[in-house]
Design an enzyme around this catalytic site. Structure first.
Site, PDB file in Angstrom:
ATOM      1  N   THR A  74       0.865  -1.187   0.000  1.00 36.89           N
ATOM      2  CA  THR A  74       0.000   0.000   0.000  1.00 36.89           C
ATOM      3  C   THR A  74       0.900   1.235   0.000  1.00 36.89           C
ATOM      4  O   THR A  74       1.328   1.680  -1.044  1.00 36.89           O
ATOM      5  CB  THR A  74      -0.983  -0.012   1.187  1.00 36.89           C
ATOM      6  OG1 THR A  74      -0.270  -0.221   2.402  1.00 36.89           O
ATOM      7  CG2 THR A  74      -2.020  -1.105   1.016  1.00 36.89           C
ATOM      8  N   LYS A  89       4.222  -6.758   4.140  1.00 33.50           N
ATOM      9  CA  LYS A  89       3.968  -5.367   3.769  1.00 33.50           C
ATOM     10  C   LYS A  89       3.680  -4.578   5.036  1.00 33.50           C
ATOM     11  O   LYS A  89       3.229  -5.116   6.043  1.00 33.50           O
ATOM     12  CB  LYS A  89       2.814  -5.234   2.773  1.00 33.50           C
ATOM     13  CG  LYS A  89       1.458  -5.707   3.251  1.00 33.50           C
ATOM     14  CD  LYS A  89       0.657  -4.760   4.107  1.00 33.50           C
ATOM     15  CE  LYS A  89       0.467  -3.419   3.407  1.00 33.50           C
ATOM     16  NZ  LYS A  89      -0.297  -2.492   4.336  1.00 33.50           N
ATOM     17  N   THR A 117       1.041  -7.372  13.140  1.00 33.71           N
ATOM     18  CA  THR A 117       1.298  -5.947  13.035  1.00 33.71           C
ATOM     19  C   THR A 117       1.207  -5.531  11.590  1.00 33.71           C
ATOM     20  O   THR A 117       1.618  -4.440  11.254  1.00 33.71           O
ATOM     21  CB  THR A 117       2.689  -5.564  13.554  1.00 33.71           C
ATOM     22  OG1 THR A 117       3.626  -6.508  13.129  1.00 33.71           O
ATOM     23  CG2 THR A 117       2.715  -5.414  15.039  1.00 33.71           C
ATOM     24  N   GLU A 125       6.614   5.002   7.654  1.00 30.38           N
ATOM     25  CA  GLU A 125       6.153   6.228   6.990  1.00 30.38           C
ATOM     26  C   GLU A 125       6.868   7.450   7.556  1.00 30.38           C
ATOM     27  O   GLU A 125       6.780   7.742   8.746  1.00 30.38           O
ATOM     28  CB  GLU A 125       4.638   6.365   7.149  1.00 30.38           C
ATOM     29  CG  GLU A 125       3.880   5.319   6.352  1.00 30.38           C
ATOM     30  CD  GLU A 125       2.395   5.315   6.607  1.00 30.38           C
ATOM     31  OE1 GLU A 125       1.674   4.690   5.808  1.00 30.38           O
ATOM     32  OE2 GLU A 125       1.949   5.913   7.600  1.00 30.38           O
ATOM     33  N   THR A 163      -6.378  10.812  -0.313  1.00 25.73           N
ATOM     34  CA  THR A 163      -6.514  11.792  -1.394  1.00 25.73           C
ATOM     35  C   THR A 163      -5.572  11.494  -2.541  1.00 25.73           C
ATOM     36  O   THR A 163      -4.717  10.644  -2.449  1.00 25.73           O
ATOM     37  CB  THR A 163      -6.234  13.205  -0.856  1.00 25.73           C
ATOM     38  OG1 THR A 163      -4.904  13.234  -0.318  1.00 25.73           O
ATOM     39  CG2 THR A 163      -7.238  13.578   0.204  1.00 25.73           C
TER      40      THR A 163
END
Length: 431
Positions: A174, A200, A211, A297, A431
């Site tokens: 993702t 992933k 997790t 991230e 978005t």
């Protein structure tokens, strides 16, 4: 800035190429593939991953403890209960939609995926032989017609080579910036076996097993019960010992399949070879799970938290987890600020047995140079700020905490820093 499109690993980010294998040796009897079905908008981003064994496998899994368990988690748990982990042949994963908090319709969609996979890949009995997973945005129904069509249409294109395995890893991504795939050969007695694993995850990562999503495949002959014990042991020391942001997903699942295609005597819980297999799986899981942290991230640092000399392994792990999940510690690491008071604060509220006058905290550089002691037996050191800055400027570092209890028990935990980019990525997620 890290630009993370939804399923962004089509173009591996600069500096992350070193984590993507250019070749591999894979377990016998498995075919895999990653494909595009239309769940995601961009045709360059694969959204379906499939793994199938030529012969039935023994299987085990560990799942999320989030009470809002996604539909595929609920379906898989029932399948493993009714089959007792035997006769499983296939794993199908879609990315781009989590099929979580989707009511009875979501359960039906997951069941449809199982039925279609069983029709396409076959089942040796009347019981289900397929497991399914989903990852992506929560609260949206699957584009189930596209997925069912994709399972049937793409099955003939599945292969057993490195490119197919790498595409499978890409198919479950993702917000990942690189596909996470590993393989290795190992020996037990006179027999040589192979294990492959893919996972992933980059956000919504926190231990409550699992997790994230991932699956292992091995050609070793491991019984279903032994596989379950080994996987739980491995997960507690790997996938349950990492955190990016402290959020536990609704979809977390790790599955392990063993088809025995490489031959040899069956490995059971009472076999002399079982501890060997369990240690191999644990080490493999640990290395694979660390790739998730490296892809956290917005992360700029990979941090190992080591807690030593606790009264028990469980207490050491809890202290390490508490430090790793502290937003103040993580932001200090991003800011390259040697604010050891934040580390000590987290140790103190961990709820574990900690004696302040026996606690020592150090920064351990990963370049082989000497450690930098921050606190020794509860007494602050005169910290060389320039040296601290050098260590905190490294991508990899270790925070070592010695509790001095005399219990001699240790645990490790892996995490990353918190940056401005983490907020940007998650603020723009849909978005």
């Amino acid at each position: 800035m890290q630009v993370r499109h939804f399923s962004s690993c089509r173009i591996v980010q600069a500096g992350k190429e070193r984590f993507v294998p250019s070749s591999g040796t894979y377990p016998k009897g498995f075919k895999v593939g990653g494909f595009f079905t239309g769940v995601k908008k961009n045709a360059f981003n694969m959204d379906l991953a499939m793994l199938s064994s030529d012969k039935p496998c023994n299987a085990a899994a560990v799942f999320t403890t989030n009470v809002f368990k996604a539909a595929p988690v609920q379906v898989d748990r029932k399948i493993l209960d009714v089959t007792q982990g035997k006769g499983i042949k296939t794993v199908v994963v879609n990315s781009g939609c989590a099929n979580a908090v989707t009511g009875e319709g979501g359960i039906h969609d997951a069941q449809q995926m199982v039925k279609k996979a069983d029709q396409v890949f076959g089942s040796e009995s009347d019981l289900p032989a397929s497991l399914v997973m989903s990852t992506g945005v929560i609260g949206q129904r699957l584009k189930i017609d596209k997925i069912l069509k994709g399972i049937e249409e793409h099955a003939p294109a599945m292969k057993d080579d490195h490119e197919a395995w790498l595409n499978t890893a890409k198919g479950i991504c993702t917000t990942d910036t690189f596909p996470k795939l590993m393989s290795q050969q190992f020996k037990i007695g006179d027999n040589t076996y192979t294990i492959a694993g893919l996972t992933k995850g980059a956000g919504m990562i926190h231990p409550r097993m699992a997790t994230l999503l991932g699956f292992f495949a091995t050609d070793a002959p491991v019984s279903a019960s032994a596989l379950g014990v080994a996987l739980k042991h491995a997960a507690d020391r790997s996938f349950n010992a990492i955190s990016v942001d402290g959020d536990t997903s609704t979809n977390d699942t790790i599955v392990c399949l063993a088809n025995g295609a490489a031959g040899g005597p069956e490995i059971t819980e009472t076999s002399a070879s079982f501890p060997v297999f369990q240690d191999i799986l644990t080490d493999f899981s640990s290395r694979l799970s660390q790739l998730v942290v490296r892809d956290g991230e917005g992360a700029t640092k990979f941090v190992k938290i080591s807690v030593n000399d606790a009264v028990s392994e469980q207490e050491a792990a809890k202290v390490a987890e508490t430090v790793a999940c502290s937003p103040l510690v993580k932001t200090a690491l991003y800011g390259k600020d040697a604010n050891w008071g934040r580390i000590l604060c987290a140790v103190g509220y961990s709820g574990m047995q900690v004696e302040p006058t026996k606690t020592t905290v150090s920064f351990m550089p990963t370049d082989g140079s000497s450690e930098l002691k921050l606190l020794v037996n509860g007494e602050p050191e005169q910290v060389d700020e320039a040296r601290a800055s050098e260590i905190l400027d490294m991508e990899d570092l270790e925070i070592q905490i010695n509790l001095g209890t005399g219990g001699g028990k240790n645990a490790n935990f892996w995490t990353c820093d918190f940056s401005h980019e983490y907020v940007t990525i998650n603020g723009d997620y849909r978005t």
